[in-house]
Design a protein around this motif. Structure first.
Motif, PDB file in Angstrom:
ATOM      1  N   LYS A   1       0.792  -1.167  -0.105  1.00  0.00           N
ATOM      2  CA  LYS A   1      -0.067   0.189   0.017  1.00  0.00           C
ATOM      3  C   LYS A   1       0.901   1.129   0.007  1.00  0.00           C
ATOM      4  O   LYS A   1       1.883   1.331   0.721  1.00  0.00           O
ATOM      5  CB  LYS A   1      -0.947  -0.064   1.175  1.00  0.00           C
ATOM      6  N   ILE A   2       0.636   2.307  -0.822  1.00  0.00           N
ATOM      7  CA  ILE A   2       1.026   3.630  -0.716  1.00  0.00           C
ATOM      8  C   ILE A   2       0.336   4.259   0.107  1.00  0.00           C
ATOM      9  O   ILE A   2      -1.176   4.695   0.051  1.00  0.00           O
ATOM     10  CB  ILE A   2       1.103   4.264  -2.059  1.00  0.00           C
ATOM     11  N   SER A   3       0.923   4.830   1.223  1.00  0.00           N
ATOM     12  CA  SER A   3       0.208   5.697   2.393  1.00  0.00           C
ATOM     13  C   SER A   3       0.810   7.121   2.636  1.00  0.00           C
ATOM     14  O   SER A   3       2.135   7.186   2.689  1.00  0.00           O
ATOM     15  CB  SER A   3       0.236   4.863   3.522  1.00  0.00           C
ATOM     16  N   THR A   4      -0.230   8.041   2.859  1.00  0.00           N
ATOM     17  CA  THR A   4       0.351   9.432   3.096  1.00  0.00           C
ATOM     18  C   THR A   4       0.003   9.528   4.506  1.00  0.00           C
ATOM     19  O   THR A   4       0.216  10.616   5.104  1.00  0.00           O
ATOM     20  CB  THR A   4      -0.407  10.540   2.449  1.00  0.00           C
ATOM     21  N   LEU A   5      -0.509   8.569   5.458  1.00  0.00           N
ATOM     22  CA  LEU A   5      -0.657   8.762   6.703  1.00  0.00           C
ATOM     23  C   LEU A   5       0.302   8.193   7.638  1.00  0.00           C
ATOM     24  O   LEU A   5       0.512   8.514   8.716  1.00  0.00           O
ATOM     25  CB  LEU A   5      -2.039   7.821   7.298  1.00  0.00           C
ATOM     26  N   ASP A   6       1.012   7.238   7.137  1.00  0.00           N
ATOM     27  CA  ASP A   6       2.064   6.558   7.883  1.00  0.00           C
ATOM     28  C   ASP A   6       3.530   7.311   7.737  1.00  0.00           C
ATOM     29  O   ASP A   6       3.924   7.400   6.304  1.00  0.00           O
ATOM     30  CB  ASP A   6       2.075   5.163   7.463  1.00  0.00           C
ATOM     31  N   PRO A   7       4.389   7.729   8.418  1.00  0.00           N
ATOM     32  CA  PRO A   7       5.361   8.326   8.360  1.00  0.00           C
ATOM     33  C   PRO A   7       6.714   7.568   7.849  1.00  0.00           C
ATOM     34  O   PRO A   7       7.548   8.321   6.946  1.00  0.00           O
ATOM     35  CB  PRO A   7       5.934   8.957   9.554  1.00  0.00           C
ATOM     36  N   TYR A   8       6.498   6.231   8.208  1.00  0.00           N
ATOM     37  CA  TYR A   8       7.696   5.656   7.530  1.00  0.00           C
ATOM     38  C   TYR A   8       7.036   4.363   6.927  1.00  0.00           C
ATOM     39  O   TYR A   8       6.216   3.761   7.445  1.00  0.00           O
ATOM     40  CB  TYR A   8       8.695   5.144   8.807  1.00  0.00           C
ATOM     41  N   THR A   9       7.936   3.516   6.250  1.00  0.00           N
ATOM     42  CA  THR A   9       7.495   2.285   5.582  1.00  0.00           C
ATOM     43  C   THR A   9       7.358   1.316   6.705  1.00  0.00           C
ATOM     44  O   THR A   9       8.314   1.023   7.497  1.00  0.00           O
ATOM     45  CB  THR A   9       8.628   1.843   4.493  1.00  0.00           C
ATOM     46  N   LYS A  10       6.166   0.436   6.780  1.00  0.00           N
ATOM     47  CA  LYS A  10       5.936  -0.641   7.758  1.00  0.00           C
ATOM     48  C   LYS A  10       6.012  -1.974   6.900  1.00  0.00           C
ATOM     49  O   LYS A  10       5.472  -2.202   5.784  1.00  0.00           O
ATOM     50  CB  LYS A  10       4.523  -0.350   8.372  1.00  0.00           C
ATOM     51  N   LEU A  11       6.743  -2.847   7.614  1.00  0.00           N
ATOM     52  CA  LEU A  11       6.802  -4.143   6.803  1.00  0.00           C
ATOM     53  C   LEU A  11       6.313  -5.160   7.969  1.00  0.00           C
ATOM     54  O   LEU A  11       6.676  -5.103   8.903  1.00  0.00           O
ATOM     55  CB  LEU A  11       8.629  -4.362   6.762  1.00  0.00           C
ATOM     56  N   ARG A  12       5.686  -6.109   7.375  1.00  0.00           N
ATOM     57  CA  ARG A  12       5.358  -7.263   8.357  1.00  0.00           C
ATOM     58  C   ARG A  12       6.430  -8.000   8.939  1.00  0.00           C
ATOM     59  O   ARG A  12       7.664  -7.878   8.110  1.00  0.00           O
ATOM     60  CB  ARG A  12       4.599  -8.437   7.147  1.00  0.00           C
ATOM     61  N   THR A  13       6.289  -8.536  10.023  1.00  0.00           N
ATOM     62  CA  THR A  13       7.468  -8.955  10.890  1.00  0.00           C
ATOM     63  C   THR A  13       8.366  -9.771  10.124  1.00  0.00           C
ATOM     64  O   THR A  13       9.805  -9.600  10.260  1.00  0.00           O
ATOM     65  CB  THR A  13       7.153  -9.681  12.167  1.00  0.00           C
ATOM     66  N   ASP A  14       8.112 -10.775   9.265  1.00  0.00           N
ATOM     67  CA  ASP A  14       9.086 -11.824   8.599  1.00  0.00           C
ATOM     68  C   ASP A  14       9.801 -10.902   7.491  1.00  0.00           C
ATOM     69  O   ASP A  14      11.018 -11.188   7.484  1.00  0.00           O
ATOM     70  CB  ASP A  14       8.350 -12.743   8.137  1.00  0.00           C
ATOM     71  N   ILE A  15       9.259 -10.136   7.102  1.00  0.00           N
ATOM     72  CA  ILE A  15       9.915  -9.146   5.789  1.00  0.00           C
ATOM     73  C   ILE A  15      10.691  -8.053   6.571  1.00  0.00           C
ATOM     74  O   ILE A  15      12.062  -8.136   6.286  1.00  0.00           O
ATOM     75  CB  ILE A  15       8.985  -8.689   5.053  1.00  0.00           C
ATOM     76  N   TYR A  16      10.399  -7.584   7.730  1.00  0.00           N
ATOM     77  CA  TYR A  16      10.990  -6.695   8.616  1.00  0.00           C
ATOM     78  C   TYR A  16      12.367  -7.274   8.946  1.00  0.00           C
ATOM     79  O   TYR A  16      13.525  -6.651   8.865  1.00  0.00           O
ATOM     80  CB  TYR A  16      10.128  -6.205   9.538  1.00  0.00           C
ATOM     81  N   ASN A  17      12.303  -8.387   9.513  1.00  0.00           N
ATOM     82  CA  ASN A  17      13.528  -9.242  10.107  1.00  0.00           C
ATOM     83  C   ASN A  17      14.356  -9.550   8.984  1.00  0.00           C
ATOM     84  O   ASN A  17      15.640  -9.313   9.242  1.00  0.00           O
ATOM     85  CB  ASN A  17      12.926 -10.624  10.769  1.00  0.00           C
ATOM     86  N   ASP A  18      13.988  -9.893   7.774  1.00  0.00           N
ATOM     87  CA  ASP A  18      14.902 -10.318   6.500  1.00  0.00           C
ATOM     88  C   ASP A  18      15.591  -9.004   6.374  1.00  0.00           C
ATOM     89  O   ASP A  18      16.896  -8.809   5.842  1.00  0.00           O
ATOM     90  CB  ASP A  18      14.139 -11.012   5.533  1.00  0.00           C
ATOM     91  N   VAL A  19      14.741  -7.729   6.231  1.00  0.00           N
ATOM     92  CA  VAL A  19      15.569  -6.628   5.631  1.00  0.00           C
ATOM     93  C   VAL A  19      16.386  -5.885   6.670  1.00  0.00           C
ATOM     94  O   VAL A  19      17.517  -5.619   6.349  1.00  0.00           O
ATOM     95  CB  VAL A  19      14.392  -5.391   5.312  1.00  0.00           C
ATOM     96  N   VAL A  20      15.917  -6.096   8.207  1.00  0.00           N
ATOM     97  CA  VAL A  20      17.024  -5.328   8.936  1.00  0.00           C
ATOM     98  C   VAL A  20      18.063  -6.252   9.077  1.00  0.00           C
ATOM     99  O   VAL A  20      19.399  -5.875   9.106  1.00  0.00           O
ATOM    100  CB  VAL A  20      16.456  -5.430  10.486  1.00  0.00           C
ATOM    101  N   ARG A  21      18.130  -7.698   8.813  1.00  0.00           N
ATOM    102  CA  ARG A  21      19.360  -8.573   8.906  1.00  0.00           C
ATOM    103  C   ARG A  21      20.160  -8.264   7.739  1.00  0.00           C
ATOM    104  O   ARG A  21      21.503  -8.242   7.897  1.00  0.00           O
ATOM    105  CB  ARG A  21      18.639  -9.887   9.003  1.00  0.00           C
TER     106      ARG A  21
ATOM    107  N   ASP B   1       8.683  -2.094  12.303  1.00  0.00           N
ATOM    108  CA  ASP B   1       7.959  -3.549  12.153  1.00  0.00           C
ATOM    109  C   ASP B   1       6.297  -3.371  12.483  1.00  0.00           C
ATOM    110  O   ASP B   1       5.833  -2.496  13.305  1.00  0.00           O
ATOM    111  CB  ASP B   1       8.690  -4.286  13.588  1.00  0.00           C
ATOM    112  N   ASN B   2       5.477  -4.036  11.450  1.00  0.00           N
ATOM    113  CA  ASN B   2       4.210  -3.764  11.362  1.00  0.00           C
ATOM    114  C   ASN B   2       3.507  -5.056  12.091  1.00  0.00           C
ATOM    115  O   ASN B   2       2.141  -5.075  12.203  1.00  0.00           O
ATOM    116  CB  ASN B   2       3.565  -3.435   9.938  1.00  0.00           C
ATOM    117  N   GLY B   3       4.309  -5.662  12.707  1.00  0.00           N
ATOM    118  CA  GLY B   3       3.650  -6.858  13.430  1.00  0.00           C
ATOM    119  C   GLY B   3       3.340  -8.270  12.647  1.00  0.00           C
ATOM    120  O   GLY B   3       3.651  -8.202  11.141  1.00  0.00           O
ATOM    121  N   PRO B   4       3.333  -9.379  13.034  1.00  0.00           N
ATOM    122  CA  PRO B   4       3.466 -10.524  12.233  1.00  0.00           C
ATOM    123  C   PRO B   4       2.204 -10.939  11.376  1.00  0.00           C
ATOM    124  O   PRO B   4       1.917 -11.873  10.551  1.00  0.00           O
ATOM    125  CB  PRO B   4       3.389 -11.694  13.394  1.00  0.00           C
TER     126      PRO B   4
END
Length: 306
Positions: A168-188, A254-257
């Protein structure tokens, strides 16, 4: 005429604050919006060109408490049949072009309708010539804007996104939110390719921060690989957030699992990016950072000719 027809039925509707999520009731009505014609950022014709009458509603004053004092209303620009874009007609087509600034001290720009779009009145470069395009996707439960992302690539390593995941493209969220599994891979992965940068104590809501008091921050690009093979490249200016004088953080959260959307692209990631939402042919245009081209969203300069 029978008496049973001599009345006006008023039906209140519920509206939700985009900031707080609080709900209030309004009485829908119609209002007139007048447009002036712009030559794509070069100048503005001072006379009114076009009028439209979208649905509007007045909400209690307390609903604007979270907004800056100068804000007196909120304009919805989604694909809903009740928002302003749905009421646009020729010569102002259902096209929204957005360019957000990277600082609060300078303005950005919002165009409604066709280009060309020029960064300033002296420029001969139509910014649409710098855009890549991908399809806008429909979502059965939302009037938001969605694109297909197949992978996130960081320094030649691909993090695959499930085929049924939504972005989703959002003008309400200040930063990109990733589902936890994707977030963990990106941060790692990002942590691995920036291991020479000294780490810093985490600053909420971020999960990876760096000490940049000595050498500054120089990090690899992040590529969103779209469903048609196009790449939306996120440069350092949109991936790293300076949170204190000495600390900068990877600007994803992290946007949660079990988040509804695997990826929600927030506003920090498209500051100084030119974005075009074409509802006529359901396409999304994007420039990546204009800073890379030695310009910015703040360079739009309108001059009014009498």
């Amino acid at each position: 005429m029978d008496d049973e027809y001599n009345y006006c039925e008023i039906c209140p509707v519920n509206v939700i604050s985009p900031v707080t999520g609080e709900c209030s009731q309004v009485i829908p009505t119609y209002d007139q919006f007048m447009f002036t014609r712009s030559y794509g950022g070069r100048n503005v014709i001072s006379h009114n060109l076009y009028a439209t009458y979208p649905t509007v509603g007045s909400t209690p004053t307390w609903t604007f408490d979270p907004f800056p004092s100068s804000v007196v209303g909120v304009m919805a620009l989604s694909s809903s049949p009740y928002t302003l874009p749905a009421y646009l007609r020729n010569p102002v087509n259902r096209i929204i072009a957005l360019c957000l600034p990277s600082t609060v001290s300078t303005p950005g720009v919002l165009f409604l309708g066709n280009g060309p779009y020029y960064l300033n009145h002296e420029s001969n470069v139509d910014i649409t010539s710098l855009l890549s395009y991908t399809d806008l996707l429909k979502h059965p439960k939302s009037f938001g804007y969605f694109i297909g992302v197949n992978a996130i690539v960081i320094k030649n390593r691909s993090i695959n996104i499930p085929s049924n995941a939504t972005t989703k493209i959002s003008t309400l969220d200040p930063y990109t939110k990733l589902r936890t599994d994707i977030y963990n891979d990106v941060v790692r992965r990002f942590s691995r390719v920036t291991k020479r940068i000294p780490p810093a104590k985490l600053v909420a809501p971020f999960g990876l921060c760096f000490n940049n008091s000595v050498n500054g921050i120089n990090v690899p690009d992040i590529d969103l690989v779209l469903q048609d093979g196009k790449k939306w490249t996120i440069l350092t200016a949109n991936s790293i957030k300076q949170v204190t004088e000495d600390v900068a953080c990877l600007a994803v959260v992290d946007n949660g699992p079990t988040s509804e959307h695997a990826i929600v692209v927030g506003t920090y990631q498209f500051e100084d990016n030119f974005l075009l939402f074409n509802l006529e042919n359901s396409t999304f245009g994007f420039s990546s950072s204009l800073l890379h081209r030695h310009t910015s969203c703040s360079n739009f300069n309108f001059t009014i000719s009498q």
